[in-house]
Design a protein around this motif. Structure first.
Motif, PDB file in Angstrom:
ATOM      1  N   ALA A  46      54.701  75.600  38.796  1.00 31.56           N
ATOM      2  CA  ALA A  46      54.689  76.712  39.503  1.00 31.56           C
ATOM      3  C   ALA A  46      55.696  78.279  38.963  1.00 31.56           C
ATOM      4  N   GLN A  47      57.008  77.389  37.911  1.00 28.94           N
ATOM      5  CA  GLN A  47      57.757  78.796  37.704  1.00 28.94           C
ATOM      6  C   GLN A  47      57.203  79.171  36.702  1.00 28.94           C
ATOM      7  N   ILE A  48      55.733  79.138  36.047  1.00 24.87           N
ATOM      8  CA  ILE A  48      55.168  79.995  35.614  1.00 24.87           C
ATOM      9  C   ILE A  48      54.504  81.091  35.880  1.00 24.87           C
ATOM     10  N   ALA A  49      54.122  80.866  37.190  1.00 19.22           N
ATOM     11  CA  ALA A  49      53.225  81.832  38.579  1.00 19.22           C
ATOM     12  C   ALA A  49      54.084  82.358  38.802  1.00 19.22           C
ATOM     13  N   CYS A  50      55.402  82.364  39.041  1.00 20.05           N
ATOM     14  CA  CYS A  50      57.082  82.816  39.378  1.00 20.05           C
ATOM     15  C   CYS A  50      57.280  83.826  38.002  1.00 20.05           C
ATOM     16  N   GLY A  51      56.763  84.121  36.853  1.00 19.29           N
ATOM     17  CA  GLY A  51      57.667  84.471  36.226  1.00 19.29           C
ATOM     18  C   GLY A  51      58.516  83.926  34.782  1.00 19.29           C
ATOM     19  N   MET A  52      58.366  82.949  34.670  1.00 23.15           N
ATOM     20  CA  MET A  52      58.924  82.349  33.909  1.00 23.15           C
ATOM     21  C   MET A  52      58.102  82.857  32.031  1.00 23.15           C
ATOM     22  N   ASP A  53      59.005  82.654  31.087  1.00 27.97           N
ATOM     23  CA  ASP A  53      57.800  82.661  29.908  1.00 27.97           C
ATOM     24  C   ASP A  53      57.738  81.730  29.407  1.00 27.97           C
ATOM     25  N   GLY A  54      57.602  80.305  29.434  1.00 26.47           N
ATOM     26  CA  GLY A  54      57.363  78.935  29.442  1.00 26.47           C
ATOM     27  C   GLY A  54      57.941  77.568  29.781  1.00 26.47           C
ATOM     28  N   VAL A  55      58.837  76.756  28.433  1.00 29.82           N
ATOM     29  CA  VAL A  55      59.365  75.859  29.562  1.00 29.82           C
ATOM     30  C   VAL A  55      60.113  75.024  28.000  1.00 29.82           C
ATOM     31  N   ILE A  56      61.277  74.590  28.089  1.00 27.87           N
ATOM     32  CA  ILE A  56      61.016  73.700  26.730  1.00 27.87           C
ATOM     33  C   ILE A  56      61.642  72.226  27.485  1.00 27.87           C
ATOM     34  N   SER A  57      60.220  71.308  26.860  1.00 22.15           N
ATOM     35  CA  SER A  57      59.617  69.836  27.619  1.00 22.15           C
ATOM     36  C   SER A  57      60.322  69.048  27.326  1.00 22.15           C
ATOM     37  N   VAL A  58      60.651  67.633  27.917  1.00 23.90           N
ATOM     38  CA  VAL A  58      60.212  66.315  27.868  1.00 23.90           C
ATOM     39  C   VAL A  58      59.133  65.344  27.017  1.00 23.90           C
ATOM     40  N   ALA A  59      58.095  66.209  28.507  1.00 20.91           N
ATOM     41  CA  ALA A  59      56.935  66.078  28.267  1.00 20.91           C
ATOM     42  C   ALA A  59      56.236  66.034  26.759  1.00 20.91           C
ATOM     43  N   ALA A  60      56.058  67.054  26.565  1.00 21.37           N
ATOM     44  CA  ALA A  60      55.753  67.697  24.926  1.00 21.37           C
ATOM     45  C   ALA A  60      55.446  66.591  24.243  1.00 21.37           C
ATOM     46  N   ASN A  61      56.421  65.785  24.291  1.00 24.05           N
ATOM     47  CA  ASN A  61      57.251  65.049  22.695  1.00 24.05           C
ATOM     48  C   ASN A  61      55.793  64.332  23.002  1.00 24.05           C
ATOM     49  N   CYS A  62      55.356  63.488  23.838  1.00 20.33           N
ATOM     50  CA  CYS A  62      54.388  62.226  24.430  1.00 20.33           C
ATOM     51  C   CYS A  62      53.058  62.780  24.243  1.00 20.33           C
ATOM     52  N   PHE A  63      52.973  64.120  25.245  1.00 20.67           N
ATOM     53  CA  PHE A  63      51.571  64.247  25.653  1.00 20.67           C
ATOM     54  C   PHE A  63      51.949  66.407  25.494  1.00 20.67           C
ATOM     55  N   PRO A  64      52.212  66.564  23.379  1.00 21.64           N
ATOM     56  CA  PRO A  64      51.582  67.489  23.029  1.00 21.64           C
ATOM     57  C   PRO A  64      50.293  68.345  24.026  1.00 21.64           C
ATOM     58  N   LYS A  65      49.153  67.765  23.470  1.00 18.49           N
ATOM     59  CA  LYS A  65      48.772  68.629  23.581  1.00 18.49           C
ATOM     60  C   LYS A  65      47.919  69.328  25.240  1.00 18.49           C
ATOM     61  N   TYR A  66      48.133  67.521  25.876  1.00 12.56           N
ATOM     62  CA  TYR A  66      47.631  68.336  27.369  1.00 12.56           C
ATOM     63  C   TYR A  66      48.154  69.504  27.891  1.00 12.56           C
ATOM     64  N   PHE A  67      50.249  68.733  27.937  1.00 14.58           N
ATOM     65  CA  PHE A  67      51.532  69.701  28.233  1.00 14.58           C
ATOM     66  C   PHE A  67      50.358  70.964  27.279  1.00 14.58           C
ATOM     67  N   SER A  68      50.769  71.660  26.448  1.00 12.86           N
ATOM     68  CA  SER A  68      51.149  72.976  26.136  1.00 12.86           C
ATOM     69  C   SER A  68      49.890  73.735  25.878  1.00 12.86           C
ATOM     70  N   ASN A  69      48.278  72.632  26.623  1.00 18.01           N
ATOM     71  CA  ASN A  69      46.875  73.457  27.406  1.00 18.01           C
ATOM     72  C   ASN A  69      47.572  74.065  28.469  1.00 18.01           C
ATOM     73  N   MET A  70      48.446  73.342  29.359  1.00 14.19           N
ATOM     74  CA  MET A  70      49.070  73.623  30.561  1.00 14.19           C
ATOM     75  C   MET A  70      49.328  74.899  30.790  1.00 14.19           C
ATOM     76  N   PHE A 106      44.995  70.351  34.226  1.00 10.99           N
ATOM     77  CA  PHE A 106      45.987  69.786  32.843  1.00 10.99           C
ATOM     78  C   PHE A 106      47.247  69.235  33.650  1.00 10.99           C
ATOM     79  N   ASN A 107      47.803  69.815  34.520  1.00 12.24           N
ATOM     80  CA  ASN A 107      49.459  69.542  35.255  1.00 12.24           C
ATOM     81  C   ASN A 107      48.348  68.635  36.333  1.00 12.24           C
ATOM     82  N   ASN A 108      47.407  68.390  36.893  1.00 12.76           N
ATOM     83  CA  ASN A 108      47.239  67.207  37.720  1.00 12.76           C
ATOM     84  C   ASN A 108      47.277  66.017  36.485  1.00 12.76           C
TER      85      ASN A 108
END
Length: 294
Positions: free
Chosen positions: A198-222, A237-239
């Motif tokens: 939702a925040q990317i939809a508002c104009g953010m440039d991405g995310v510094i993520s916790v989930a990308a430690n364990c779900f990097p492929k799905y999260f990066s694809n999202m 992917f988010n769902n």
């Protein structure tokens, strides 16, 4: 421009521990390879997800050096150097091996609860001490104080080396105000995995993520899909990950992500006190959830 270099998914790396609670550098290397192969755009070492409050200065130095060695220039590296003692942070930036880092991520002072002017002067002093780009980190749930949108924008406009912010306030109105008022070159990334799309939809440039430690492929694809305005696939992917987000933060961070990664065989499920592993009931929910991602 840092906005271009760090566009997409950054991962706030965990710190793997052995059974005796010493740092497991072999596991750290495996985690770094796993997330890079999973498609993240950059890594962040020594963030709060790395349990930095429990690391000694010597351990922090070793982790920085080990991270650069493992990454081997495949992706950019951001180094976390924050705290509630401004002069101590300045000394750490001067003495830590940050030459290869593209930026420094610095969490807003915790416990002191400074005024907005105090927060501004804290970051200005840090930024004035280095030529490295500084990324603000606003995480009121951990620090006890919020960096107001007006303070973020003031820092962005008045301090040249302050190049971006990791916004983890969870306040969408505040995030949209920053995005509306910031300079064009100022980077804004999400610090809330469950709000990132939702925040990317508002104009953010991405995310510094916790989930990308364990779900990097799905999260990066999202994240990549969202950045391309492909919200049909981003939502898909988010769902898949919504329940995962809930489990990662059900008790504390990084207990959730470490439980998932232990189930994946990447690390041992060890944390340093005062943090403890997930309760068995939540850990069982993790075991039940993981097959859904296959």
């Amino acid at each position: 421009m840092l906005r271009e270099i760090l566009r997409g998914t950054g991962v706030a790396l965990i710190t793997p521990f052995k059974a005796d609670k010493s740092i497991d550098f072999n596991a750290l290397d495996a985690v770094i390879n796993f997330v890079i192969e999973g498609g993240v755009q950059y890594v962040v070492t020594l963030g709060t997800t790395g349990e930095t409050p429990t690391l000694s200065r010597e351990e922090k130095l070793d982790i920085i050096n080990a991270t650069f060695a493992s990454v081997d220039a495949r992706v950019p590296v951001v180094v976390g150097i924050g705290g509630n003692n401004t002069q101590s942070i300045i000394k750490d930036i001067e003495s830590f091996p940050v030459e290869k880092a593209v930026a420094i991520l610095s969490a807003s002072p915790y416990y002191n609860k400074p005024s907005q002017e105090g927060i501004f002067q804290h970051y200005k002093a840090i930024a004035d001490s280095t030529t490295k780009p500084i990324i603000l980190y606003n995480v009121p749930g951990r620090t006890g104080s919020n960096i107001a949108a007006a303070t973020t924008v003031r820092l962005a406009k008045e301090v040249n080396t302050i190049a971006g912010i990791k916004e983890a306030s969870g306040n969408m109105a505040q995030c949209m105000t920053i995005l509306r008022d910031k300079p064009e070159e100022f980077m804004v990334v999400s610090g809330d995995d469950n709000l990132a799309m939702a925040q990317i939809a508002c104009g953010m440039d991405g995310v510094i993520s916790v989930a990308a430690n364990c779900f990097p492929k799905y999260f990066s694809n999202m994240v990549n899909a969202a950045l391309q305005n492909d919200f049909y696939n981003a939502r898909a992917f988010n769902n898949m990950l919504i329940q995962g987000y809930d489990l990662l933060f059900a008790e504390n961070n990084p207990a959730g992500v470490k439980a998932v990664m232990a189930e994946m065989g990447l690390i041992q499920n060890n944390l340093r006190l005062p943090l403890v592993p997930l309760s068995e009931s939540i850990h069982q929910q993790v075991r039940d959830y993981l097959p859904s991602l296959k």
